[in-house]
Design an enzyme around this catalytic site. Structure first.
Site, short mmCIF file in Angstrom:
data_model
loop_
_atom_site.label_atom_id
_atom_site.label_comp_id
_atom_site.label_asym_id
_atom_site.label_seq_id
_atom_site.Cartn_x
_atom_site.Cartn_y
_atom_site.Cartn_z
N GLU A 269 0.82 -1.21 0.00
CA GLU A 269 0.00 0.00 0.00
C GLU A 269 0.86 1.27 0.00
O GLU A 269 0.45 2.31 -0.51
CB GLU A 269 -0.93 -0.01 1.22
CG GLU A 269 -2.18 0.83 1.05
CD GLU A 269 -3.23 0.56 2.12
OE1 GLU A 269 -2.87 0.51 3.32
OE2 GLU A 269 -4.42 0.40 1.78
N HIS B 124 7.35 -27.08 0.95
CA HIS B 124 6.45 -28.03 0.31
C HIS B 124 5.34 -27.32 -0.43
O HIS B 124 4.26 -27.87 -0.63
CB HIS B 124 5.88 -28.98 1.37
CG HIS B 124 6.96 -29.74 2.07
ND1 HIS B 124 7.38 -30.98 1.67
CD2 HIS B 124 7.76 -29.39 3.12
CE1 HIS B 124 8.37 -31.39 2.46
NE2 HIS B 124 8.61 -30.44 3.35
N LYS C 260 -14.19 3.00 -2.87
CA LYS C 260 -15.03 3.38 -1.72
C LYS C 260 -16.21 4.23 -2.19
O LYS C 260 -17.35 4.02 -1.76
CB LYS C 260 -14.21 4.18 -0.70
CG LYS C 260 -13.14 3.36 0.01
CD LYS C 260 -12.39 4.23 1.03
CE LYS C 260 -11.17 3.48 1.56
NZ LYS C 260 -10.31 4.35 2.41
#
Lengths: 464, 464
Positions: B300, B329, B443
């Site tokens: 960010e 793994h 937003k």
């Protein structure tokens, strides 16, 4: 009449792929895949499809057979665990823990281990999936060995971390219970490796991982089915979902086969459009662990070094897990404004199992009042659509997988979808998606440092 | 005498950076940073250092002041919670939950909420950090409102997800307790936003987030300190660690300032050596959440679009969390054989708080016997060294941060180290590391879809 004989139920429960926003029409020819590129891929695609079909028929690709397996032995073992124990302790790493965690997170309560047995519907689930001494101590200190079943899961039977944790757990059992073998289940290869003969000699219960099913493709084998069934997940529906996805993946037609379409778009995004990263971003807490499972599948299958007539080529897109809406406050700023180097796949759940209404309170407070009367589900899905819209405006390609509901049928579809997608992508890249040669040397170095017979100590300063 | 007046204790507890394997001498000039490149960076480096110093002195970069803050109000609030409640429910997202989770995971038991109050050392900790209705329902159903303190954390006071979860939690409190305000603490801006006046009008307890401290730099403000102190973590030591790191970061000398050195190496790896990805890979379960916190900080802060005299430039390395030994793994195959496009930072813990001996059992079983007599700590750290050695052989650059022990002093150092590293990298990239303009549009789209006053519905088909 079972729901699986009702085609309308099945079709309403199918995971759907929408790939329009990954195409050139939506995000432009530099970042989006064109119809021509997909058409050009057809000959290659047909030959990979034929090759997968050939290998499937010859029994080489065991994961394809798993939806049709007989689950009786798993159910029998699960009932034995459910009847006899309060805790199920899975000892495994990589594919032996990521798949079980993904199914559990999606299909059981996020507070599972905190609930009463009745609320949970099964024994508590714990994992020893790393060799961190703090975690191992905390788990073993907390559990009562007399009330715990230990499931040792290793395809090869010789995974160092699983071996170490098994030894520690074994000693812990021996100190407290009369017959440790009555607390142990091995999930391992039916013939190879050290775990199988040990378990059989001592008389533990055992379940097989078919020899042609590798660790990261083993979620729908006993590896994933046993912990799921122990915790009360309907594994028949899990396999029914996988089977239904298998049917949808039988055709090489990119318009109807979602796995091949996902693979082709990822392959072209990586090799033609500068997208070395693949983001898996569910908008549902329960699917965050599925993203971790996908990370292993995609990274370990496709991250390969290949000798292309004398030229060394390094393949593999880097998978990146994310979670909506949370990562709108973390990674999304980078996805929107940073380098346009990612193909982002959203997983969206249409209907959640719980409805939460946001109450109308504080009507005079601007940043609270507008939310009243909505549901959390609606807010979450509107935010997913908003993030998608913003990325599209910035010419960033995205894919959307819509999951009608989080149930075993959906999870079976998703596991199988991503497995076929990965196997097919391996064919497009021209690499072997089923081995992992790059990690063998590190294992040998560790063996050498610990003085294992036959392995020289190449790091020096070793010893235990 | 306090341990902080003893320089020998401090120096033995310092996090150390080893960057040799990121340099051209170790992995070659194509993938490693050269001494010349570091030297060439000096003028830029000095000017960024001077600029940070100037902004720090003017009070713009509030995170620098946090180690010296007065923690009395936080301790007082924490004692009130500890005395009065069994559960602490943090409502926050992004920086408001990632930091608290990182400290908790490193410094409390991995089974914290399952333990008794005495074993835990504080109230149980729950988070509402996403708007997933299944999670929110499960948490609120499980908790007794009468025994729960709700901490609403939002810098701006208007974060939609936090607002929604607050409203839901508020109604839940109102249904069961007489005075909801006696169960609420707000952590928010001292003056701005809607949360502060609401809390003050109703008489909740409040704690401030200094106005010049952004969400992702707020872990050492009340955002992170309150949940830590509630759960019994020594926050004075956390700040002492941060202060000690601040002292080490006062010089522009790359040989002694670990934050600047990390920033410079990441910047050069990204811009000169084709490393668009930064892997944060602790070999300790307790540090896995720190990697998630780092992901937000790095993504960010640096993922930005910038107009460079008319040319749009997109900056930002993509951070990737990993965990050793588990990811050996999963992701390590890709790191070793896939494209050489990553700079990998290992976090290695020298001494774990628990010692677990691997017993010598099954002496006749080859893949088990060699482990007997070793400790899990030793196995984990040998595997870290082996992975590092394999990556070096493949010319893949790595960094190693060694943490002597996982204690609050170490965590304070790590939080501060990565914050300074990020602020400094922002200067090297020439971008503003402290804003997040790319997420504002999403937003607004969400507000519009929900009919918030002043926001048009641009997505269509909206409404609640």
């Amino acid at each position: 009449m079972s729901r699986f004989t009702r085609p309308d139920w099945i079709s309403a429960q199918r995971v759907q792929l929408d790939s329009r926003l990954a195409l050139a029409d939506a995000v432009g020819p530099q970042h989006g895949v064109s119809a021509q590129e997909l058409a050009d891929l057809l000959p290659n695609l047909r030959s990979v499809h034929a090759e997968l079909g050939r290998r499937r028929a010859s029994g080489e690709l065991g994961f394809y057979q798993l939806p049709g397996q007989d689950i009786t032995p798993v159910l029998e073992a699960a009932n034995w665990v459910r009847d006899g124990f309060d805790n199920f302790l899975l000892v495994g790493i990589g594919g032996s823990s990521l798949g079980p965690k993904a199914a559990h997170a999606a299909l059981r309560s996020p507070l599972y281990n905190l609930l009463s047995r009745e609320e949970r519907g099964g024994p508590r689930l714990f994992l020893l999936e790393n060799i961190d001494p703090v975690t191992v101590s905390a788990v073993l200190r907390h559990l009562d060995p007399a009330r715990t079943c230990v499931n040792v899961v290793s395809k090869s039977g010789g995974t160092a971390e699983t071996a170490a944790n098994y030894l520690v757990a074994r000693e812990w059992l021996e100190k407290s219970v009369q017959n440790p073998r009555e607390h142990l289940i091995a999930t391992t290869d039916p013939a190879n490796g050290d775990l199988r003969p040990l378990a059989e000699r001592e008389g533990w219960r055992t379940l097989p991982i078919p020899p042609d099913v590798g660790g990261r493709f083993s979620q729908l084998a006993a590896v994933g089915l046993l912990p799921a069934a122990v915790c009360g997940i309907d594994i028949a529906e899990l396999l029914a979902g996988a089977h239904d996805m298998d049917l949808r993946c039988a055709t090489p037609d990119l318009d109807t086969n979602p796995a091949y379409r996902l693979a082709a778009l990822h392959y072209l995004a990586d090799t033609r459009h500068g997208k070395p990263m693949a983001v898996m971003m569910p908008y549902a807490d329960g699917l965050r662990s599925l993203a971790d499972w996908f990370v292993q599948l995609w990274a370990e299958s496709l991250g390969k070094e290949r000798d292309l007539s004398g030229k060394i080529v390094h393949t593999g897109q880097t998978p990146l897990p994310a979670l909506g809406a949370s990562d709108q406050h973390s990674q999304v700023q980078l996805f929107v404004e940073g380098p346009n180097d990612k193909l982002i796949t959203f997983l969206r759940v249409e209907h959640f199992a719980e409805a939460v209404q946001i109450p109308s309170l504080h009507g005079d407070v601007g940043s609270l009042a507008y939310l009243g009367g909505a549901t959390l589900e609606r807010l979450l899905n509107v935010e997913q659509a908003a993030t998608e819209a913003v990325l599209r405006e910035r010419q960033r390609p995205t894919l959307r997988l819509t999951v009608p509901e989080l149930n075993p049928f959906a999870m079976g579809q998703l596991f199988f979808l991503f497995e076929v997608m990965t196997a097919f992508a391996g064919g497009l890249y021209g690499i072997n998606a089923f081995d992992q040669p790059g990690v063998e040397h590190g294992k040998r170095l560790t063996y050498g440092a610990f003085g294992r017979a036959g392995y020289p100590d190449l790091m020096g300063g070793g010893g235990k």
